[in-house]
Design a protein around this motif. Sequence first.
Motif, mmCIF file in Angstrom:
data_model
loop_
_atom_site.group_PDB
_atom_site.id
_atom_site.type_symbol
_atom_site.label_atom_id
_atom_site.label_comp_id
_atom_site.label_asym_id
_atom_site.label_seq_id
_atom_site.Cartn_x
_atom_site.Cartn_y
_atom_site.Cartn_z
ATOM 1 N N ALA A 47 0.840 -1.206 0.000
ATOM 2 C CA ALA A 47 0.000 0.000 0.000
ATOM 3 C C ALA A 47 0.873 1.253 0.000
ATOM 4 O O ALA A 47 0.586 2.217 -0.719
ATOM 5 C CB ALA A 47 -0.931 -0.007 1.217
ATOM 6 N N TYR A 48 1.940 1.243 0.791
ATOM 7 C CA TYR A 48 2.855 2.387 0.833
ATOM 8 C C TYR A 48 3.545 2.615 -0.513
ATOM 9 O O TYR A 48 3.786 3.747 -0.906
ATOM 10 C CB TYR A 48 3.930 2.174 1.898
ATOM 11 C CG TYR A 48 3.483 2.376 3.329
ATOM 12 C CD1 TYR A 48 2.214 2.834 3.661
ATOM 13 C CD2 TYR A 48 4.360 2.097 4.372
ATOM 14 C CE1 TYR A 48 1.835 3.014 4.975
ATOM 15 C CE2 TYR A 48 3.992 2.290 5.697
ATOM 16 C CZ TYR A 48 2.723 2.740 5.990
ATOM 17 O OH TYR A 48 2.359 2.933 7.298
ATOM 18 N N VAL A 109 14.174 -4.799 5.967
ATOM 19 C CA VAL A 109 13.058 -4.202 6.695
ATOM 20 C C VAL A 109 12.749 -5.150 7.850
ATOM 21 O O VAL A 109 12.333 -6.281 7.618
ATOM 22 C CB VAL A 109 11.815 -4.051 5.779
ATOM 23 C CG1 VAL A 109 10.677 -3.391 6.537
ATOM 24 C CG2 VAL A 109 12.164 -3.274 4.521
ATOM 25 N N THR A 110 12.976 -4.680 9.090
ATOM 26 C CA THR A 110 12.850 -5.594 10.208
ATOM 27 C C THR A 110 12.468 -4.911 11.511
ATOM 28 O O THR A 110 12.690 -3.716 11.678
ATOM 29 C CB THR A 110 14.178 -6.359 10.406
ATOM 30 O OG1 THR A 110 14.020 -7.291 11.466
ATOM 31 C CG2 THR A 110 15.312 -5.417 10.708
ATOM 32 N N ALA A 111 11.934 -5.703 12.420
ATOM 33 C CA ALA A 111 11.625 -5.221 13.765
ATOM 34 C C ALA A 111 12.884 -5.208 14.627
ATOM 35 O O ALA A 111 12.898 -4.587 15.682
ATOM 36 C CB ALA A 111 10.561 -6.109 14.404
ATOM 37 N N LEU A 112 13.936 -5.895 14.169
ATOM 38 C CA LEU A 112 15.197 -5.886 14.909
ATOM 39 C C LEU A 112 15.793 -4.484 14.831
ATOM 40 O O LEU A 112 15.813 -3.882 13.771
ATOM 41 C CB LEU A 112 16.179 -6.892 14.305
ATOM 42 C CG LEU A 112 15.732 -8.357 14.250
ATOM 43 C CD1 LEU A 112 16.760 -9.184 13.502
ATOM 44 C CD2 LEU A 112 15.512 -8.902 15.646
ATOM 45 N N ASN A 113 16.297 -3.983 15.957
ATOM 46 C CA ASN A 113 16.860 -2.637 15.914
ATOM 47 C C ASN A 113 18.131 -2.488 16.741
ATOM 48 O O ASN A 113 18.545 -1.387 17.054
ATOM 49 C CB ASN A 113 15.821 -1.585 16.302
ATOM 50 C CG ASN A 113 15.291 -1.790 17.701
ATOM 51 O OD1 ASN A 113 15.738 -2.665 18.423
ATOM 52 N ND2 ASN A 113 14.320 -0.981 18.075
ATOM 53 N N GLU A 114 18.728 -3.588 17.097
ATOM 54 C CA GLU A 114 19.987 -3.548 17.821
ATOM 55 C C GLU A 114 21.114 -3.214 16.857
ATOM 56 O O GLU A 114 21.052 -3.549 15.667
ATOM 57 C CB GLU A 114 20.262 -4.907 18.489
ATOM 58 C CG GLU A 114 19.233 -5.295 19.539
ATOM 59 C CD GLU A 114 19.238 -4.379 20.753
ATOM 60 O OE1 GLU A 114 20.328 -3.978 21.190
ATOM 61 O OE2 GLU A 114 18.146 -4.061 21.252
ATOM 62 N N VAL A 115 22.160 -2.584 17.354
ATOM 63 C CA VAL A 115 23.309 -2.229 16.518
ATOM 64 C C VAL A 115 23.883 -3.484 15.857
ATOM 65 O O VAL A 115 24.245 -3.472 14.684
ATOM 66 C CB VAL A 115 24.390 -1.492 17.351
ATOM 67 C CG1 VAL A 115 25.656 -1.287 16.544
ATOM 68 C CG2 VAL A 115 23.851 -0.163 17.844
ATOM 69 N N PRO A 133 8.089 -0.221 13.118
ATOM 70 C CA PRO A 133 7.140 0.054 12.045
ATOM 71 C C PRO A 133 7.734 1.038 11.034
ATOM 72 O O PRO A 133 8.352 2.036 11.394
ATOM 73 C CB PRO A 133 5.940 0.666 12.762
ATOM 74 C CG PRO A 133 6.503 1.259 14.007
ATOM 75 C CD PRO A 133 7.691 0.416 14.384
ATOM 76 N N VAL A 134 7.537 0.712 9.776
ATOM 77 C CA VAL A 134 8.087 1.518 8.686
ATOM 78 C C VAL A 134 7.222 2.754 8.489
ATOM 79 O O VAL A 134 5.993 2.678 8.507
ATOM 80 C CB VAL A 134 8.129 0.688 7.383
ATOM 81 C CG1 VAL A 134 8.560 1.529 6.215
ATOM 82 C CG2 VAL A 134 9.051 -0.503 7.557
ATOM 83 N N HIS A 135 7.873 3.883 8.296
ATOM 84 C CA HIS A 135 7.168 5.122 7.996
ATOM 85 C C HIS A 135 7.038 5.243 6.484
ATOM 86 O O HIS A 135 8.018 5.075 5.755
ATOM 87 C CB HIS A 135 7.912 6.328 8.574
ATOM 88 C CG HIS A 135 8.029 6.258 10.063
ATOM 89 N ND1 HIS A 135 7.016 6.663 10.904
ATOM 90 C CD2 HIS A 135 9.020 5.800 10.862
ATOM 91 C CE1 HIS A 135 7.384 6.455 12.155
ATOM 92 N NE2 HIS A 135 8.594 5.941 12.160
ATOM 93 N N ARG A 136 5.838 5.535 6.028
ATOM 94 C CA ARG A 136 5.546 5.582 4.600
ATOM 95 C C ARG A 136 6.509 6.489 3.829
ATOM 96 O O ARG A 136 7.089 6.092 2.828
ATOM 97 C CB ARG A 136 4.099 6.033 4.366
ATOM 98 C CG ARG A 136 3.713 6.056 2.901
ATOM 99 C CD ARG A 136 2.312 6.654 2.709
ATOM 100 N NE ARG A 136 2.045 6.853 1.314
ATOM 101 C CZ ARG A 136 2.516 7.841 0.583
ATOM 102 N NH1 ARG A 136 3.302 8.740 1.120
ATOM 103 N NH2 ARG A 136 2.230 7.943 -0.692
ATOM 104 N N LEU A 137 6.674 7.717 4.271
ATOM 105 C CA LEU A 137 7.510 8.674 3.562
ATOM 106 C C LEU A 137 8.957 8.186 3.462
ATOM 107 O O LEU A 137 9.586 8.282 2.412
ATOM 108 C CB LEU A 137 7.455 10.047 4.238
ATOM 109 C CG LEU A 137 8.302 11.140 3.580
ATOM 110 C CD1 LEU A 137 7.831 11.405 2.153
ATOM 111 C CD2 LEU A 137 8.250 12.414 4.404
ATOM 112 N N GLU A 138 9.461 7.653 4.553
ATOM 113 C CA GLU A 138 10.841 7.139 4.552
ATOM 114 C C GLU A 138 10.986 5.971 3.578
ATOM 115 O O GLU A 138 11.948 5.905 2.808
ATOM 116 C CB GLU A 138 11.218 6.701 5.971
ATOM 117 C CG GLU A 138 12.654 6.287 6.109
ATOM 118 C CD GLU A 138 13.025 5.932 7.540
ATOM 119 O OE1 GLU A 138 14.233 5.889 7.816
ATOM 120 O OE2 GLU A 138 12.130 5.698 8.387
#
Length: 170
Positions: A47-48, A109-115, A133-138
């Motif tokens: 959709a994005y 694209v992932t929920a993981l966010n550790e360095v 969560p992914v931001h549409r604009l980004e």
Amino acid sequence: MANQTTKPDTNAPAPTELPAALDDADLASASILVVDDNEQNLELLLAYLESLECELRVAHDGVEAVAAVETSPPDLILLDVMMPRMSGFQVCAKLKSDPRTREIPIVMVTALNEVGDIERAIESGADDFLTKPVHRLELVTRAKSLLRVRLLRRQLEAALQKMKKMKGEQ
């Protein structure tokens, strides 16, 4: 010293136009493979990305993604990390190690966010990384940018091939 205004040189060559690949209309010829095992995530990403008006393809896991790329290489891959059968890290490393597919930009694209996760994505060859969560604009901005680079690279390769051919004919 007074400011001087200069008149345009009418004999000067016209400014070069941007290559056609930079036009949004030409992005319509591009394809994006979206890979995620979660149907809701797939629907949201699709959709994005609708605004890009390019071909959007889907794979539901890493094995399916590799097969889809082998069948018809996309211009960009959006790749989830945590998937059954083959992780996004494994898919990325496999595609980046193959000369036929290494130039395809891959965005993890992932929920993981550790360095450590970001480092692992980069080590496996990812070109970019987005956290859920992914931001549409980004998402749209990064996808557009990577598609443009991909299309410009193709134009450059075609021009170089043409120059080699012309040089060989002389």
